[in-house]
Design an enzyme around this catalytic site. Structure first.
Site, PDB file in Angstrom:
ATOM      1  N   ALA A 153       0.842  -1.203   0.000  1.00 23.94           N
ATOM      2  CA  ALA A 153       0.000   0.000   0.000  1.00 23.94           C
ATOM      3  C   ALA A 153       0.876   1.252   0.000  1.00 23.94           C
ATOM      4  CB  ALA A 153      -0.927   0.003   1.206  1.00 23.94           C
ATOM      5  N   GLU A 211       0.195  -4.417 -11.599  1.00 23.95           N
ATOM      6  CA  GLU A 211      -1.102  -4.567 -10.921  1.00 23.95           C
ATOM      7  C   GLU A 211      -2.193  -4.752 -11.962  1.00 23.95           C
ATOM      8  OE1 GLU A 211      -2.053  -1.525  -8.072  1.00 23.95           O
ATOM      9  OE2 GLU A 211      -0.398  -2.066  -6.750  1.00 23.95           O
TER      10      GLU A 211
END
Ligand SMILES: [Zn+2]
Length: 297
Positions: A153, A211
């Protein structure tokens, strides 16, 4: 002999089908550099009333759908989309895909485009989408960063999710890297203004691992140009800054896209009826997109 003639006819039909087959939903894209010339209206029927002067303000650098957010360019408070809504209560908007829980928030504009995109995917037989994350405010981002750590994150203010312009999507069947949903997104998301923000071959530029689940809204015609030129947002904005003006034709519709640095231009002139959007780059200037109506005659 009749049999052979029939066979010949079938073969002829088959080969013609192959020659004339063009995949549907593949808009034709042409991009041209415009050099240093500014956007000027087409000579002729136009009058000076059809030109408007726009004053660019400092705040406009930090507003719009083309904002670059990365480790060098954090999210400004004024950059957060003002139309963020909770999706779980929007039955009409979430028809056709799932939500991981009732806490998924997103810009309404972006949710509408996502919803239309899912409809298109369904026509291709790809229909197991689920939104796993949408808009996160700074507090939520901070909790996520503390819980997940820096490998998974980003700190508060450094994630595109803090803008309301990004979403993470999954497949209910398998991991996105292997799912048909992931492959479909990679090939088709641009048609609805989305880009795969962190592709496998751009890790060095984005600084973020691959991602396959994270898509970002930039809007058309930008998503089409980025797809055509294989640009991530960092590259696209650097390109616009370098060449200043480009024109792009997408499905016969002409767009002109121009970069203006705020230190050089405070007032810009654009044709009145062709305005599409003005967006900051979250760095030093704005990108003005106009649609060339005269090109459609
Ligand atoms: Zn994400």
């Amino acid at each position: 002999m009749k049999k052979w003639g029939f066979l010949f006819l079938i073969l002829l039909c088959l080969s013609l089908t192959i020659i004339f087959y063009e995949p549907l939903n593949e808009p034709k894209i042409e991009i041209e550099k415009e050099g240093q010339q500014a956007i000027v209206p087409v000579e002729g029927n136009r009058t000076s009333e059809s030109i408007q002067s726009i004053e660019i303000t400092e705040e406009q650098i930090f507003e719009g759908n083309l904002l670059l957010v990365n480790s060098d360019n954090p999210v400004q408070k004024e950059s957060i989309k003002s139309d963020v809504i909770n999706l779980s209560t929007q039955n009409e908007l979430i028809d056709g895909f799932g939500l991981i829980d009732s806490g998924v928030d997103l810009s309404e504009e972006i949710a509408r485009n996502f919803s239309r995109m899912v409809e298109l995917a369904e026509k291709d037989g790809v229909s197991n989408f689920v939104i796993t994350s949408g808009f996160r405010d700074f507090a939520e981002q901070s909790v996520l960063y503390q819980e997940m750590g820096s490998d998974y994150a980003l700190p508060a203010g450094y994630s595109e999710h803090n803008l309301g312009l990004s979403l993470d999507i999954g497949s209910t069947q398998t991991k996105m890297a292997e799912a048909p949903e992931g492959k479909w997104i990679e090939e088709n998301a641009w048609k609805y203004g989305f880009v795969l923000r962190y592709p496998k071959d751009k890790v060095e530029i984005t600084g973020i691992q691959y991602e396959p689940w994270h898509i970002r809204y930039v809007g058309l015609p930008h998503s089409a140009i980025m797809k055509e030129k294989n640009f991530v947002l960092e590259e696209y904005l650097a390109y616009l800054k370098e060449v200043k003006h480009i024109s792009a034709t997408i499905d016969g519709e002409k767009y002109k896209i121009s970069y203006y640095s705020l230190s050089e231009n405070r007032t810009i002139n654009i044709p009145n009826d062709q305005f599409v959007e003005i967006s900051g780059n979250n760095m030093d200037g704005v990108i003005v997109t106009v649609q060339d109506m005269y090109s459609m005659e």
